[in-house]
Design a protein around this motif. Structure first.
Motif, short mmCIF file in Angstrom:
data_model
loop_
_atom_site.label_atom_id
_atom_site.label_comp_id
_atom_site.label_asym_id
_atom_site.label_seq_id
_atom_site.Cartn_x
_atom_site.Cartn_y
_atom_site.Cartn_z
N PHE A 34 0.84 -1.20 0.00
CA PHE A 34 0.00 0.00 0.00
C PHE A 34 0.88 1.26 0.00
CE2 PHE A 34 -2.35 -3.26 2.45
CZ PHE A 34 -3.47 -3.39 1.62
N LEU A 35 0.56 2.20 -0.86
CA LEU A 35 1.30 3.46 -0.88
C LEU A 35 1.26 4.13 0.48
CD1 LEU A 35 2.84 5.72 -2.31
CD2 LEU A 35 0.65 6.60 -3.14
N SER A 36 0.09 4.10 1.13
CA SER A 36 -0.07 4.73 2.44
C SER A 36 0.35 3.81 3.58
CB SER A 36 -1.53 5.16 2.65
OG SER A 36 -2.41 4.05 2.47
N GLY A 37 0.93 2.63 3.25
CA GLY A 37 1.36 1.71 4.28
C GLY A 37 2.64 2.12 4.96
N SER A 38 3.39 3.04 4.37
CA SER A 38 4.63 3.55 4.97
C SER A 38 4.89 4.96 4.45
CB SER A 38 5.82 2.64 4.64
OG SER A 38 7.03 3.24 5.06
N PHE A 39 5.22 5.86 5.35
CA PHE A 39 5.54 7.22 4.92
C PHE A 39 6.77 7.24 4.03
CE2 PHE A 39 7.43 6.77 9.21
CZ PHE A 39 8.76 6.97 8.93
N SER A 40 7.62 6.22 4.16
CA SER A 40 8.83 6.15 3.33
C SER A 40 8.51 5.98 1.85
CB SER A 40 9.73 5.01 3.80
OG SER A 40 10.21 5.23 5.11
N HIS A 41 7.36 5.37 1.54
CA HIS A 41 7.00 5.18 0.14
C HIS A 41 6.95 6.50 -0.62
CE1 HIS A 41 4.82 1.14 1.23
NE2 HIS A 41 6.13 1.03 1.22
N TYR A 42 6.51 7.55 0.05
CA TYR A 42 6.42 8.86 -0.60
C TYR A 42 7.81 9.44 -0.86
CZ TYR A 42 1.65 8.24 0.99
OH TYR A 42 0.40 7.73 1.22
N ALA A 43 8.73 9.17 0.08
CA ALA A 43 10.11 9.61 -0.12
C ALA A 43 10.73 8.88 -1.30
CB ALA A 43 10.92 9.37 1.15
N LEU A 44 10.41 7.60 -1.42
CA LEU A 44 10.98 6.80 -2.51
C LEU A 44 10.47 7.28 -3.87
CD1 LEU A 44 10.75 3.27 -0.87
CD2 LEU A 44 12.72 4.80 -0.97
N ILE A 45 9.20 7.62 -3.94
CA ILE A 45 8.64 8.15 -5.20
C ILE A 45 9.36 9.43 -5.59
CG2 ILE A 45 6.60 9.20 -6.24
CD1 ILE A 45 4.91 7.16 -4.76
N ALA A 46 9.64 10.27 -4.58
CA ALA A 46 10.32 11.54 -4.86
C ALA A 46 11.74 11.32 -5.36
CB ALA A 46 10.34 12.42 -3.61
N ALA A 47 12.31 10.13 -5.10
CA ALA A 47 13.67 9.84 -5.56
C ALA A 47 13.71 9.43 -7.03
CB ALA A 47 14.29 8.74 -4.70
N LEU A 48 12.54 9.16 -7.61
CA LEU A 48 12.49 8.74 -9.01
C LEU A 48 12.63 9.94 -9.94
CD1 LEU A 48 9.45 6.26 -8.81
CD2 LEU A 48 11.89 5.70 -8.73
N PRO A 49 13.04 9.71 -11.18
CA PRO A 49 13.03 10.80 -12.17
C PRO A 49 11.63 11.41 -12.23
CG PRO A 49 14.18 8.89 -13.05
CD PRO A 49 13.56 8.45 -11.75
N LYS A 50 11.57 12.70 -12.53
CA LYS A 50 10.31 13.44 -12.44
C LYS A 50 9.19 12.80 -13.24
CE LYS A 50 8.59 18.18 -12.45
NZ LYS A 50 8.93 19.60 -12.71
N GLU A 51 9.50 12.26 -14.40
CA GLU A 51 8.46 11.70 -15.26
C GLU A 51 7.88 10.40 -14.71
OE1 GLU A 51 12.46 10.52 -17.22
OE2 GLU A 51 11.62 12.14 -16.00
N PHE A 52 8.50 9.85 -13.65
CA PHE A 52 8.00 8.60 -13.06
C PHE A 52 7.41 8.80 -11.66
CE2 PHE A 52 11.21 7.28 -16.13
CZ PHE A 52 10.55 6.28 -16.83
N GLN A 53 7.26 10.05 -11.24
CA GLN A 53 6.80 10.33 -9.88
C GLN A 53 5.29 10.31 -9.73
OE1 GLN A 53 8.61 13.93 -8.40
NE2 GLN A 53 10.68 13.12 -8.58
N ASN A 54 4.56 10.25 -10.82
CA ASN A 54 3.09 10.28 -10.74
C ASN A 54 2.55 8.87 -10.48
OD1 ASN A 54 0.50 11.32 -10.83
ND2 ASN A 54 0.33 11.05 -13.05
N VAL A 55 2.80 8.38 -9.27
CA VAL A 55 2.34 7.04 -8.86
C VAL A 55 1.17 7.21 -7.91
CG1 VAL A 55 2.98 4.85 -7.76
CG2 VAL A 55 4.69 6.15 -9.08
N SER A 56 0.01 6.73 -8.30
CA SER A 56 -1.17 6.86 -7.45
C SER A 56 -1.25 5.72 -6.44
CB SER A 56 -2.44 6.87 -8.31
OG SER A 56 -2.67 5.59 -8.88
N TRP A 57 -2.17 5.86 -5.49
CA TRP A 57 -2.39 4.82 -4.48
C TRP A 57 -2.76 3.51 -5.15
CZ3 TRP A 57 -5.85 1.37 -2.38
CH2 TRP A 57 -5.70 1.03 -1.04
N MET A 58 -3.62 3.58 -6.17
CA MET A 58 -4.08 2.37 -6.86
C MET A 58 -2.95 1.78 -7.72
SD MET A 58 -6.91 0.89 -6.49
CE MET A 58 -7.61 -0.65 -7.07
N ASP A 59 -2.12 2.63 -8.32
CA ASP A 59 -0.97 2.14 -9.09
C ASP A 59 -0.08 1.27 -8.22
OD1 ASP A 59 -1.68 3.41 -11.46
OD2 ASP A 59 -0.52 5.22 -11.01
#
Length: 473
Positions: free
Chosen positions: A194-219
């Motif tokens: 779950f994206l909301s299962g860990s606050f770290s998941h949001y930090a990890l998304i921010a570490a991706l190249p900008k074009e890959f940061q649009n990851v939704s909860w359902m994705d």
């Protein structure tokens, strides 16, 4: 007492020496002439970052202090301007952390999380097998509601201890360890899907190249589902095989219903929190349709609870893990600064020739990442920062091959959750501390982490056809 004090003194000396060594290495790297592809500012940033990683390893000062100082020193030494060094504190990912922490804190305080857990446990048979399944199931339901894995581990393990005692299982027996393992599986490990299962998941998304940061909860849920099935089923079977008691045990009749009766009917605050949480989850799951940012949803939900006074000022001050939020915000900024200075591209070009053949073979690639993390885990205990480093190094190599670097952050972060040695996993320590170390020994629990290490790789390998079908590879 004397021996314990001497041991603590030795640990303190090691931390001080390690911290001084990190400064020395950072200064050395920062003052090196920049190679082709990097600037003097990039070398300053690299030196400061290396020093920060070293201090995260030694933990001489709190991790969030090191993170904030890292951002400050980037500015002080002219590596990047202030808006860039602190850029990610204004991003949606950081704010969804704040909102999600607030929601989880108030849900725990009003008793909603305990009620949901007891309700699930009341639905399963009062046997060892039934309660194992109940703990795993209740954990899966709670996981997306609480973004702090440390909090989930600390709050859920006492419940597992109470159930174990009620079953009549001797403390530190194999069966009691199995109950703790089932709790850890449901409330912590399954939170990875779950994206909301860990606050770290949001930090990890921010570490991706900008074009890959649009990851939704359902994705996130869709992409991680095969891995979750392999790990969830595999770990549950392992617990039932390795830890089942030799004699038949059972809870008293109507244990779950009586426990629910003791806490009484749902209060007004519980109903309000439940309604807000359901709305927030539905909004997160359907973000692709309504286009309302998840950060906006999280903060709006928290402000709603504050506005109706279900969430108090004390919840906002003490319920939200502000040190963790500050730390993750700092880690967010590592990716921003390193990308801004093109350090990631330089590292990718440097390591490309060594990793090219591995990356082109998906099975070998996911196994390589997991096994690399297993080795590094003894040195780099921070799961988030280690995954961020993998993402920064590997993303420039993967993108030209049509591979979504989300796979890197997911596999490496899951692999970072092993607990071969206690000090390498603070989440595991929280689970043990929640039972005051009275439920299971580390030796009993280490068997389960070896199972987990195998299943991490197996789950990733099984996911490869799924990822290819979804266009991630």
């Amino acid at each position: 007492m004397g021996a314990d004090k001497e041991k603590l003194d030795v640990i303190k000396i090691i931390r001080i020496v390690g911290s001084l060594a990190a400064i020395a290495i950072g200064v050395y790297v920062g003052t090196l002439p920049p190679p082709d592809g990097l600037t003097t500012q990039a070398m300053y940033a690299l030196g400061i970052t290396i020093c920060a990683v070293g201090w995260w390893m030694t933990q001489l000062v709190p991790e969030y202090v090191t993170g904030l100082m890292m951002c400050t020193l980037w500015v002080a030494f002219g590596a990047v301007p202030f808006p860039r060094a602190f850029y990610n504190f204004s991003t949606p990912g950081w704010w969804i952390m704040v909102g999600a922490f607030g929601l989880g804190a108030v849900a725990g305080r009003v008793g909603l999380l305990k009620r949901i857990s007891l309700w699930v446990l009341s639905l399963v048979p009062p046997t060892f097998k039934g309660q194992v399944l109940g703990l795993v199931g209740s954990g899966i339901i709670i996981s997306p509601l609480v973004p702090s894995m440390n909090a989930k581990a600390a709050l859920s393990s006492p419940m597992a201890l109470a159930i174990s005692d009620s079953l009549g299982l001797p403390r530190k027996s194999a069966a009691a360890a199995g109950m703790l393992g089932a709790c850890y599986l449901g409330y912590v490990i399954m939170g990875h899907i779950f994206l909301s299962g860990s606050f770290s998941h949001y930090a990890l998304i921010a570490a991706l190249p900008k074009e890959f940061q649009n990851v939704s909860w359902m994705d996130w849920l869709l992409w991680s589902l095969p891995w979750g099935l392999v790990v969830g089923i595999g770990m549950t079977v392992a617990i039932l095989v390795l830890y089942s008691p030799k004699e038949k045990v059972a809870l008293p009749a109507n244990y779950g219903k009586e426990a629910l009766a003791k806490i009484g009917p749902m209060t007004k605050d519980e109903k309000i929190v439940l309604a807000v949480l359901i709305c927030a989850l539905l909004m997160w799951m359907t973000e692709g349709y309504h286009k309302i940012n998840s950060g906006v949803v999280a903060v709006t939900a928290m402000c709603t609870l504050l506005g109706v006074r279900t969430m108090t000022a004390n919840d906002f001050k003490n319920g939200i893990e502000w040190p963790a939020v500050m730390l993750i915000g700092s880690v967010f900024n590592m990716a921003s600064v390193i990308g801004f200075l093109k350090i990631d591209k330089y590292l990718g070009s440097l390591l490309g020739p060594f990793l090219d053949s591995v990356i082109r073979q998906p099975v070998l690639f996911v196994a390589f990442m997991a096994v690399s993390v297993y080795g590094l885990k003894f040195l780099l205990t921070n799961m988030t920062s280690m995954s961020v480093m993998f993402a920064m190094i590997l993303s420039p190599l993967l993108v030209p091959l049509g591979v979504n670097p989300w796979i890197v952050i997911f596999v490496t972060f899951c692999a970072g959750g092993i607990w071969v040695l206690r000090y390498t996993n603070t989440i595991y320590m929280c689970a043990q501390f929640g039972t005051k170390d009275e439920m299971a020994t580390d030796g009993q629990m280490v068997k389960l982490t070896f199972v987990y290490m195998v299943l991490i790789v197996l789950g990733a390998v099984v996911s490869i056809p799924w990822w290819k079908m979804l266009g991630l590879m």
